[in-house]
Design a protein around this motif. Sequence first.
Motif, PDB file in Angstrom:
ATOM      1  N   SER A 266     -25.871  10.955 -10.566  1.00 31.98           N
ATOM      2  CA  SER A 266     -25.795  10.452  -9.201  1.00 31.98           C
ATOM      3  C   SER A 266     -27.170  10.492  -8.531  1.00 31.98           C
ATOM      4  O   SER A 266     -28.092  11.177  -8.990  1.00 31.98           O
TER       5      SER A 266
ATOM      6  N   ASP B   8     -20.532   8.958  -4.918  1.00 33.91           N
ATOM      7  CA  ASP B   8     -20.423   9.929  -5.996  1.00 33.91           C
ATOM      8  C   ASP B   8     -21.476  11.015  -5.813  1.00 33.91           C
ATOM      9  O   ASP B   8     -22.427  10.868  -5.036  1.00 33.91           O
TER      10      ASP B   8
ATOM     11  N   THR C 115     -12.634  10.967  -8.925  1.00 31.61           N
ATOM     12  CA  THR C 115     -12.793  10.366 -10.247  1.00 31.61           C
ATOM     13  C   THR C 115     -13.911  11.070 -10.986  1.00 31.61           C
ATOM     14  O   THR C 115     -15.049  11.128 -10.493  1.00 31.61           O
TER      15      THR C 115
ATOM     16  N   LEU D 283     -16.664  11.128 -13.416  1.00 37.81           N
ATOM     17  CA  LEU D 283     -17.507  10.136 -14.070  1.00 37.81           C
ATOM     18  C   LEU D 283     -18.228  10.704 -15.288  1.00 37.81           C
ATOM     19  O   LEU D 283     -18.483   9.970 -16.249  1.00 37.81           O
ATOM     20  N   GLU D 284     -18.549  11.984 -15.244  1.00 37.11           N
ATOM     21  CA  GLU D 284     -19.313  12.577 -16.340  1.00 37.11           C
ATOM     22  C   GLU D 284     -19.184  14.082 -16.291  1.00 37.11           C
ATOM     23  O   GLU D 284     -19.113  14.676 -15.204  1.00 37.11           O
TER      24      GLU D 284
ATOM     25  N   ARG E 229     -16.748  10.906  -8.227  1.00 36.14           N
ATOM     26  CA  ARG E 229     -16.687   9.956  -7.116  1.00 36.14           C
ATOM     27  C   ARG E 229     -15.513  10.305  -6.209  1.00 36.14           C
ATOM     28  O   ARG E 229     -14.433  10.677  -6.696  1.00 36.14           O
TER      29      ARG E 229
END
Length: 395
Positions: free
Chosen positions: A50, A82, A156, A158-159, A298
């Motif tokens: 991010s 995010d 969410t 993301l990683e 996010r």
Amino acid sequence: MHHGTTPGAAHGDRSTAPPTATATATAVDRGTDPAAPVTVLQPGTGPVRSTRYLPAEADRVLWGRLPNGDDRPVVTLASGDDLTIDTVSHEGLLPDQGSDPLAFFGRHGVPPEHVLADAVAIARQARRDPDRDGPHVVTGPIAVAGAEPGDVLTMTVLETLPRVPYGVVSNRHGRGALHGEYPVDGRTVSVFADVVPGDDGPRGRIPITEGGDRYARFPLAPFLGIMGVATPGERLHSVPPGRHGGNIDVNLLQAGAQLHLPVLVPDALAYVGDPHFAQGDGEVALTAMEASLRATVRFDVTPAAEAAQQFGELVWPLVETQDLLVPTGLDPDLDEAVRACVRHAIAILGARYGMEPHLAYAYLSAATDFDVSQVVDLVTGAHARIRKADFADVR
């Protein structure tokens, strides 16, 4: 640890620009490849996905409690933003392990430069009442501007990047599925598990016998055991999950998955923690393979009117993956948790697809697996795996 007195920028925003350097060194034991480099994501070093980064500094975490509506956010986001967040595992920091992560991990052959500096600082500086508070280190709270009670916050993943090449699985307090049988001597058992290369990617490794050279090797599937929103009233204990999310320990919350939660206080005041490298459904010994992660998440807000159409009354946290809808159920009694999960699944099928309850009940019996999330967090959890593909023809 009290965010009400934390200095910072406007709206309590204390996130920083992403770091750029990566700390690397050679491990003592790398299994099949002893010379393989080790990447250690110390605070302020390494890759950050991010444009904003939240380190797990001692004044940006809570230890053993979850944020409430009175806590000042450490960062403020807009819906759709995010954030890359450092999380710290509690294992190696607790009093039954000596409250000294350098010494604890050093006994397992981990060199000082591979012990996270923020873990050391939290063990030394953060406040925790060992008689009243839970074990978990929680990063946040994170405000999502404009979120209001009745809305739904979607987090969410993301990683998830491992910050260290090792973790710990513990059994303590006479808890776990076999409480009263383990730990055999009543003392904490903390099993050190390292990460080694495998043909299909990194794998966790636990010895077959103490001090032996034979190992069980298992795939890693990193996820955050704690994802939640703040509640009104007093700060909640970090162990039992609830409508707020918290310590739900659903191992499907890996990169790409979403967690939908009802907003309970203005700006949601979200948080994450309890990072895991791997966990089986049930988490039977008490902990997963606990190990620190750098996660990018996010945050999206769905307004109340739209949320009612998508989720119905969101009584419990709802997990969603690319292929699955995963309603949850929570209760101190596992039988009741399963029943709550079935009710939640019926409600979600009605809200999402317009399915009549008696038909949803029949479908769930014919086509859906109900799994035990965990049996060790005072409040037990169950979750269902509803295949989205089964409803591909439903408009």
